[in-house]
Design a protein around this motif. Structure first.
Motif, PDB file in Angstrom:
ATOM      1  N   LEU A  91       0.990  -1.174   0.073  1.00  0.00           N
ATOM      2  CA  LEU A  91       0.243   0.234  -0.688  1.00  0.00           C
ATOM      3  C   LEU A  91       1.310   0.976  -0.083  1.00  0.00           C
ATOM      4  CD1 LEU A  91      -2.688  -0.960   2.332  1.00  0.00           C
ATOM      5  CD2 LEU A  91      -3.244  -0.835  -0.103  1.00  0.00           C
ATOM      6  N   TYR A  92       1.555   1.266   1.070  1.00  0.00           N
ATOM      7  CA  TYR A  92       2.588   2.156   0.811  1.00  0.00           C
ATOM      8  C   TYR A  92       3.581   2.590  -0.197  1.00  0.00           C
ATOM      9  CZ  TYR A  92       6.319   5.375   2.662  1.00  0.00           C
ATOM     10  OH  TYR A  92       7.135   6.888   3.263  1.00  0.00           O
ATOM     11  N   LEU A  93       4.515   1.767  -1.026  1.00  0.00           N
ATOM     12  CA  LEU A  93       4.573   2.049  -1.682  1.00  0.00           C
ATOM     13  C   LEU A  93       4.404   2.730  -2.755  1.00  0.00           C
ATOM     14  CD1 LEU A  93       8.467   1.627  -3.125  1.00  0.00           C
ATOM     15  CD2 LEU A  93       6.839  -0.388  -3.993  1.00  0.00           C
ATOM     16  N   ILE A 174      -1.748   5.440   5.564  1.00  0.00           N
ATOM     17  CA  ILE A 174      -2.062   7.110   5.552  1.00  0.00           C
ATOM     18  C   ILE A 174      -1.153   8.288   6.067  1.00  0.00           C
ATOM     19  CG2 ILE A 174      -4.155   8.938   5.780  1.00  0.00           C
ATOM     20  CD1 ILE A 174      -5.558   6.540   5.227  1.00  0.00           C
ATOM     21  N   MET A 175      -1.341   7.597   7.742  1.00  0.00           N
ATOM     22  CA  MET A 175      -0.274   8.943   8.033  1.00  0.00           C
ATOM     23  C   MET A 175       1.125   8.717   7.907  1.00  0.00           C
ATOM     24  SD  MET A 175       2.304   8.296  10.566  1.00  0.00           S
ATOM     25  CE  MET A 175       2.673   9.963  11.530  1.00  0.00           C
ATOM     26  N   SER A 176       2.048   7.422   7.362  1.00  0.00           N
ATOM     27  CA  SER A 176       3.107   7.449   6.723  1.00  0.00           C
ATOM     28  C   SER A 176       3.187   7.969   5.762  1.00  0.00           C
ATOM     29  CB  SER A 176       2.968   5.548   6.680  1.00  0.00           C
ATOM     30  OG  SER A 176       3.365   4.838   7.882  1.00  0.00           O
ATOM     31  N   VAL A 177       2.354   7.788   4.293  1.00  0.00           N
ATOM     32  CA  VAL A 177       2.457   8.366   3.710  1.00  0.00           C
ATOM     33  C   VAL A 177       2.838  10.093   3.105  1.00  0.00           C
ATOM     34  CG1 VAL A 177       1.348   9.345   1.034  1.00  0.00           C
ATOM     35  CG2 VAL A 177       1.252   6.931   2.023  1.00  0.00           C
ATOM     36  N   TRP A 178       1.934  10.765   4.136  1.00  0.00           N
ATOM     37  CA  TRP A 178       1.552  12.010   4.468  1.00  0.00           C
ATOM     38  C   TRP A 178       2.534  12.379   5.658  1.00  0.00           C
ATOM     39  CZ3 TRP A 178       2.777  14.055   9.117  1.00  0.00           C
ATOM     40  CH2 TRP A 178       2.315  15.652   9.522  1.00  0.00           C
ATOM     41  N   GLN A 179       3.980  11.699   5.960  1.00  0.00           N
ATOM     42  CA  GLN A 179       5.258  11.734   6.853  1.00  0.00           C
ATOM     43  C   GLN A 179       6.101  11.618   6.070  1.00  0.00           C
ATOM     44  OE1 GLN A 179       7.620   9.370   8.013  1.00  0.00           O
ATOM     45  NE2 GLN A 179       9.065  11.249   9.024  1.00  0.00           N
ATOM     46  N   SER A 236      12.693   1.054   3.492  1.00  0.00           N
ATOM     47  CA  SER A 236      12.168   1.501   4.322  1.00  0.00           C
ATOM     48  C   SER A 236      10.618   1.116   5.067  1.00  0.00           C
ATOM     49  CB  SER A 236      12.019   3.216   4.073  1.00  0.00           C
ATOM     50  OG  SER A 236      11.104   3.657   3.351  1.00  0.00           O
ATOM     51  N   SER A 237      10.113   0.664   3.761  1.00  0.00           N
ATOM     52  CA  SER A 237       8.578   0.088   4.074  1.00  0.00           C
ATOM     53  C   SER A 237       8.869  -1.164   5.079  1.00  0.00           C
ATOM     54  CB  SER A 237       7.964   0.207   2.823  1.00  0.00           C
ATOM     55  OG  SER A 237       8.281  -0.682   1.850  1.00  0.00           O
ATOM     56  N   LEU A 238       9.297  -2.160   4.464  1.00  0.00           N
ATOM     57  CA  LEU A 238       9.532  -2.886   5.122  1.00  0.00           C
ATOM     58  C   LEU A 238      10.391  -2.853   6.566  1.00  0.00           C
ATOM     59  CD1 LEU A 238      10.759  -5.115   2.145  1.00  0.00           C
ATOM     60  CD2 LEU A 238       8.345  -5.219   3.528  1.00  0.00           C
ATOM     61  N   ILE A 287      14.473  -8.617   1.884  1.00  0.00           N
ATOM     62  CA  ILE A 287      15.495  -6.537   1.921  1.00  0.00           C
ATOM     63  C   ILE A 287      16.539  -6.647   0.385  1.00  0.00           C
ATOM     64  CG2 ILE A 287      16.102  -4.701   1.950  1.00  0.00           C
ATOM     65  CD1 ILE A 287      14.863  -4.586   5.103  1.00  0.00           C
ATOM     66  N   ILE A 288      17.221  -7.804   0.983  1.00  0.00           N
ATOM     67  CA  ILE A 288      18.365  -8.128  -0.133  1.00  0.00           C
ATOM     68  C   ILE A 288      17.647  -8.524  -1.601  1.00  0.00           C
ATOM     69  CG2 ILE A 288      20.370  -9.469  -0.753  1.00  0.00           C
ATOM     70  CD1 ILE A 288      21.049  -7.171   0.647  1.00  0.00           C
ATOM     71  N   GLY A 289      16.656  -9.610  -1.336  1.00  0.00           N
ATOM     72  CA  GLY A 289      16.242 -10.606  -2.461  1.00  0.00           C
ATOM     73  C   GLY A 289      15.073  -9.427  -3.631  1.00  0.00           C
ATOM     74  N   LEU A 290      14.724  -8.509  -2.560  1.00  0.00           N
ATOM     75  CA  LEU A 290      13.690  -7.785  -3.393  1.00  0.00           C
ATOM     76  C   LEU A 290      14.661  -6.717  -3.428  1.00  0.00           C
ATOM     77  CD1 LEU A 290      10.342  -7.684  -1.087  1.00  0.00           C
ATOM     78  CD2 LEU A 290      10.483  -8.592  -3.371  1.00  0.00           C
TER      79      LEU A 290
END
Length: 306
Positions: A91-93, A174-179, A236-238, A287-290
């Motif tokens: 959602l965030y990305l 939503i809060m994270s996207v705004w921030q 950062s999202s993970l 994270i390394i794999g993605l």
């Protein structure tokens, strides 16, 4: 005498290089010591801890990959936490990248007062996370501003955003996207300002406008910046922790406990350092794999200037 001059010169140069090397070593030694003490040593220790049944107090027992197997097959909280992290990232990305790019396009060099608006959107990035979360928590409370406005003006009772399992993760996103959207907005704004005017004018002469201009001209030209923002935002999202920890406490139930909060709880709440270290290395592997997948796919869509 002249035959020995080059030899003396080389010896003098060699002594100067040794002196400069010792001086350079003296300057970088504090940084190397800090790197070894606060980065390398904890990383090595975490690898060792992940192979042990490592309570905070008491006897440590070597279990090999037992902690990893226990997380994958037995622990009831690991897979829900991993799912929550995946949901948040999915959602965030895209929301962060789309909104950030949209703001950057709106605040183009032709807009008056663009500097003020860029600062305005960037303020949440540099504002302490605790302050941001507390403000949003006050807004989203059942007796908060949002519910008060909707009830008074429209006669509509809003759901309890922070205690409803269907809404809690949405509010964290939503809060994270705004921030965080202001950071990528500045990256995209800088990239847009570097677009070659000749290419833009040629595209306009050929009839490119609006969405066609964006997809066929603008996005390919700024694709390195999009790639950078995508990789960093994915990482950062993970690693999200502060927003759900402060906004919902991981609730309701376990609905908003991401993997980093799960690691924190295992290590510092339940004193299971071995399980926490193993979960941390699983997150590192993900994270390394993605990231590797993104780097391998960049050749197909990222266009660097030659």
């Amino acid at each position: 005498m002249s035959a020995f001059a080059p030899t003396r010169g080389r010896k003098s140069l060699g002594r100067m290089q040794k002196v400069e090397a010792r001086q350079a070593l003296g300057f970088i030694t504090p940084a190397l010591a800090g790197l070894a003490l606060f980065t390398i040593a904890p990383v090595v220790l975490s690898v060792i801890m992940s192979l042990f049944d490592w309570p905070a107090w008491g006897e440590r027992t070597f279990v090999g990959f037992g902690n990893y197997i226990a997380l994958a097959t037995e622990h009831p909280g690991f897979w829900p936490a991993l799912r929550n992290s995946a949901v948040f990232a999915l959602l965030y990305l895209p929301l962060n990248l789309i909104i950030s790019l949209g703001l950057a396009l709106l605040l183009s060099p032709r807009i008056r007062g663009r500097g003020f608006f860029r600062i305005l959107f960037f303020i949440p990035v540099v504002t302490p996370m605790v302050a941001n979360v507390l403000v949003w928590k006050l807004l989203l409370q059942p007796n908060g501003l949002f519910n008060g406005i909707s009830t008074t003006w429209f006669g509509v009772q809003l759901p309890s955003f922070l205690t409803d399992p269907q809404w809690a993760m949405v509010m964290v996103v939503i809060m994270s996207v705004w921030q965080g959207m202001g950071y990528n907005m500045l990256i995209f704004s800088a990239a847009l300002e570097q677009l070659p005017e000749s290419v833009i004018e040629a595209a306009r002469i050929d009839g490119a406008r609006g969405f066609k201009m964006l997809c066929r001209i603008t996005l390919p030209l700024i694709s390195p910046s999009v790639f950078f923002a995508g990789v960093m935002t994915m990482i950062s999202s993970l690693q999200v922790f502060a927003q759900p920890q402060l906004l919902t406490g991981g609730g309701p139930g376990n609905a908003t406990i991401p993997l980093v909060m799960f690691i924190y709880n295992q290590g510092f709440k339940f004193q299971e350092m071995g399980l926490a270290a193993a979960a941390g290395w699983i997150l590192f592997a993900i994270i390394i794999g993605l990231t590797a997948v993104q780097f391998s796919a960049q050749k197909k869509w990222v266009h660097y200037e030659v």
